[in-house]
Design an enzyme around this catalytic site. Structure first.
Site, short mmCIF file in Angstrom:
data_model
loop_
_atom_site.label_atom_id
_atom_site.label_comp_id
_atom_site.label_asym_id
_atom_site.label_seq_id
_atom_site.Cartn_x
_atom_site.Cartn_y
_atom_site.Cartn_z
N ARG A 25 0.76 -1.35 0.01
CA ARG A 25 -0.01 -0.06 -0.07
C ARG A 25 0.88 1.28 -0.04
O ARG A 25 0.38 2.37 0.37
CB ARG A 25 -1.05 0.00 1.22
CG ARG A 25 -1.99 -1.07 1.48
CD ARG A 25 -3.07 -0.77 -0.02
NE ARG A 25 -4.09 -1.76 0.19
CZ ARG A 25 -5.21 -1.18 0.71
NH1 ARG A 25 -5.75 -0.16 0.88
NH2 ARG A 25 -6.19 -2.29 0.62
N ARG A 29 -2.72 6.32 0.82
CA ARG A 29 -3.20 7.52 1.86
C ARG A 29 -2.42 7.98 2.60
O ARG A 29 -2.41 9.12 3.41
CB ARG A 29 -4.33 6.80 2.66
CG ARG A 29 -5.72 6.76 1.62
CD ARG A 29 -6.78 6.11 2.62
NE ARG A 29 -6.32 4.82 3.25
CZ ARG A 29 -7.11 4.27 3.90
NH1 ARG A 29 -8.47 4.67 4.24
NH2 ARG A 29 -6.89 3.15 4.71
N ARG A 38 -7.13 12.83 -4.04
CA ARG A 38 -8.50 11.99 -3.68
C ARG A 38 -9.51 13.14 -3.53
O ARG A 38 -10.62 12.79 -3.77
CB ARG A 38 -8.11 11.53 -2.25
CG ARG A 38 -9.25 10.65 -1.98
CD ARG A 38 -8.79 9.56 -0.71
NE ARG A 38 -8.71 10.63 0.49
CZ ARG A 38 -8.58 10.04 1.75
NH1 ARG A 38 -8.85 9.07 1.70
NH2 ARG A 38 -8.05 10.95 2.66
N ASP A 74 -6.64 -1.57 -7.79
CA ASP A 74 -7.48 -2.42 -6.46
C ASP A 74 -7.92 -3.71 -6.90
O ASP A 74 -8.16 -3.94 -7.96
CB ASP A 74 -8.59 -1.43 -5.93
CG ASP A 74 -9.03 -1.79 -4.61
OD1 ASP A 74 -8.27 -1.22 -3.72
OD2 ASP A 74 -9.88 -2.94 -4.48
N TYR A 151 -15.70 -10.32 -0.42
CA TYR A 151 -16.44 -9.02 -0.74
C TYR A 151 -17.64 -9.19 -1.72
O TYR A 151 -18.49 -8.33 -1.27
CB TYR A 151 -15.43 -8.12 -1.45
CG TYR A 151 -14.34 -7.38 -0.54
CD1 TYR A 151 -14.66 -6.56 0.40
CD2 TYR A 151 -13.09 -8.21 -0.64
CE1 TYR A 151 -13.67 -5.94 1.35
CE2 TYR A 151 -11.80 -7.36 0.40
CZ TYR A 151 -12.38 -6.57 1.12
OH TYR A 151 -11.52 -6.03 2.24
O1 CP3 Z 1 -0.09 -1.43 -2.59
C1 CP3 Z 1 -0.45 -0.29 -3.27
O2 CP3 Z 1 0.28 0.68 -2.89
C2 CP3 Z 1 -1.14 -0.43 -4.77
C3 CP3 Z 1 -2.29 -0.13 -4.65
C4 CP3 Z 1 -3.19 -0.98 -3.87
C5 CP3 Z 1 -4.66 -0.40 -3.38
N1 CP3 Z 1 -5.56 -1.65 -3.02
C6 CP3 Z 1 -5.11 0.93 -3.44
C7 CP3 Z 1 -6.17 1.36 -2.66
C8 CP3 Z 1 -3.66 -2.46 -3.43
C9 CP3 Z 1 -2.48 -3.38 -3.83
C10 CP3 Z 1 -4.80 -2.68 -3.10
C11 CP3 Z 1 -5.16 -4.02 -2.79
C12 CP3 Z 1 -6.23 -4.26 -1.85
N2 CP3 Z 1 -7.60 -3.71 -1.91
C13 CP3 Z 1 -6.39 -5.37 -0.83
C14 CP3 Z 1 -5.57 -6.44 -0.45
C15 CP3 Z 1 -4.38 -5.88 0.20
C16 CP3 Z 1 -4.92 -5.57 1.52
O3 CP3 Z 1 -4.71 -4.57 2.21
O4 CP3 Z 1 -5.37 -6.47 2.23
C17 CP3 Z 1 -7.75 -5.39 -0.38
C18 CP3 Z 1 -8.44 -6.20 0.62
C19 CP3 Z 1 -8.31 -4.18 -1.17
C20 CP3 Z 1 -9.77 -3.87 -0.83
C21 CP3 Z 1 -9.80 -2.48 -0.45
N3 CP3 Z 1 -9.68 -1.21 -1.16
C22 CP3 Z 1 -10.26 -2.13 0.79
C23 CP3 Z 1 -10.50 -2.75 2.10
C24 CP3 Z 1 -10.08 -0.58 0.70
C25 CP3 Z 1 -10.61 0.57 1.86
C26 CP3 Z 1 -10.02 0.44 3.09
C27 CP3 Z 1 -8.57 0.67 3.04
O5 CP3 Z 1 -7.74 -0.17 3.57
O6 CP3 Z 1 -7.94 1.63 2.47
C28 CP3 Z 1 -9.83 -0.02 -0.51
C29 CP3 Z 1 -9.51 1.25 -0.89
C30 CP3 Z 1 -8.12 1.48 -1.50
N4 CP3 Z 1 -7.20 0.75 -2.07
C31 CP3 Z 1 -7.33 2.56 -0.99
C32 CP3 Z 1 -6.04 2.51 -1.59
C33 CP3 Z 1 -4.85 3.54 -1.94
C34 CP3 Z 1 -7.69 3.92 -0.28
C35 CP3 Z 1 -8.62 4.92 -0.80
C36 CP3 Z 1 -8.71 6.08 -0.44
O7 CP3 Z 1 -8.89 6.34 0.66
O8 CP3 Z 1 -8.79 6.70 -1.42
#
Ligand code: CP3
Length: 342
Positions: A25, A29, A38, A74, A151
């Site tokens: 990640r 954020r 954002r 994502d 999900y």
């Molecule tokens: O790793 C990276 O920097 C690459 C980008 C990336 C995102 N999501 C961007 C994102 C990756 C590899 C993911 C994978 C992802 N997405 C997973 C598996 C990894 C993990 O953390 O367990 C999962 C379960 C998701 C599903 C998801 N997407 C959730 C649960 C959420 C909201 C809660 C959270 O943890 O942020 C997201 C949104 C998301 N995906 C954000 C980002 C940067 C935040 C969005 C925002 O706040 O604008």
């Protein structure tokens, strides 16, 4: 040729002067420049616009001396392509208006043509590779079929994913049909990413640890392993299973290039479960980035000496938390870059 290939060397099990480092990640954020974007574009617009996705991918790379980039996207773009209309709700996370709750609904889920539905991801890879200019490798990723199923059935996040588990145990046939459709889509999707030029693919099984060791084999690992079998002839595959330490021995028998670890396992135990031969990735507690930079530095050096510098990729045990100070993330990365054997 990629100029800094430490990450690829570690995946190949070669000797390195220091282990590579990246953070799960990292394109996210905790970066002020990400939060600024954002405010202008909603989450999936950022994913679907190659210029934005490639810029976000580059944000942490421009700030820190990281050894790998991970494409901003994502895991939920895959079920979206299969017909599930996921939204990202501010403050709540992923949300699906009509979750899958009956076996009949599974029948309507399609295995799409990935070029028609996910072309924007492949375009983002192309743009990102231009910006990276062969400096460091680009990692592609997908969610594990089990984590995606969680999900799709739950309709959003959950502490226990008990609705998803209940569906599997009440309708195992439909659950396997859905898992297979997700697997087939994911294989096509990741193959195309490799063709576009990513250097490795990581499968995120964020909710594998919700299953018992026996159910994990049946509902999660079996499908991850299909992905590993299909992709490993083409690229490096890394499997990250949060809470899945109990499956490390079976995982070691597969064709993965590396296994990701969360922070709940000791390096020595992880090494012994994986026969001391596997490349391991992890496993700094993301919350430990709230410690002082000096403490972080000391803890990272200790982590490297316990895992050993070879066959090791320094990372967090899960995604970086949104409220981590920039200088603490920097301390984590610099501790690895400055590391010297003693
Ligand atoms: O790793 C990276 O920097 C690459 C980008 C990336 C995102 N999501 C961007 C994102 C990756 C590899 C993911 C994978 C992802 N997405 C997973 C598996 C990894 C993990 O953390 O367990 C999962 C379960 C998701 C599903 C998801 N997407 C959730 C649960 C959420 C909201 C809660 C959270 O943890 O942020 C997201 C949104 C998301 N995906 C954000 C980002 C940067 C935040 C969005 C925002 O706040 O604008």
């Amino acid at each position: 040729m990629i100029k800094n290939d430490l990450y690829l060397k570690a995946l190949r099990g070669e000797t390195v002067e220091r282990p590579p480092v990246w953070m799960m990640r990292q394109a996210g954020r905790f970066l002020p420049e990400f939060r600024e974007l954002r405010d202008k574009y909603d989450f999936f617009t950022r994913c679907r616009t190659p210029e934005l996705a490639s810029e976000i991918t580059m944000m942490p790379i421009r700030r820190y001396p990281l050894d790998a980039a991970i494409l901003f996207s994502d895991i939920l773009v895959v079920p979206q392509a299969m017909g599930m209309d996921f939204q990202m709700v501010e403050g709540t996370g992923p949300w699906l208006e009509t979750p899958i709750r009956t076996p009949e609904q599974v029948k309507n889920i399609i295995v799409p043509d990935v070029d028609d539905t996910l072309g924007y991801v492949f375009d983002a890879i192309e743009l990102t590779l231009q910006k990276l200019d062969n400096d460091i490798p680009l990692i592609g990723f997908a969610g594990s079929p089990w984590t995606i199923l969680c999900y799709c059935i739950e309709g959003g996040g959950s502490k226990t994913f008990d609705i998803a588990k209940a569906f599997c145990f009440q309708h195992p046939e439909a659950a396997h049909e859905l898992l297979q459709k997700i697997t087939d889509t994911t294989i096509a999707y990741l193959k195309r990413k490799v063709e576009k030029g990513v250097s490795a693919v990581q499968v995120f099984d964020s909710w594998g640890g919700m299953l018992s060791p026996e159910d994990y084999q049946v509902y999660s690992w079996r499908y991850i392993n299909q992905i590993v079998e299909a992709l490993s002839p083409l690229t490096h595959v890394i499997a990250f299973g949060k809470g899945c330490w109990f499956a490390l021995e079976e995982m070691t028998l597969s064709k993965v290039s590396a296994l990701g670890l969360d922070w709940t396992i000791r390096p020595e135990y992880a090494r012994s479960l994986t026969n001391h031969t596997m490349t391991l990735q992890g496993n700094f507690d993301p919350a430990r980035l709230h410690s002082s930079p000096e403490t972080i530095r000391k803890m990272v050096h200790e982590m490297i000496s316990r895992f050993g510098k070879d066959r090791y990729i320094v990372n967090l045990g899960h995604g970086i938390l949104p409220n981590i100070p920039l200088e603490n993330a920097e301390a984590f990365i610099r501790a690895v870059v400055d590391w010297k054997p003693n």
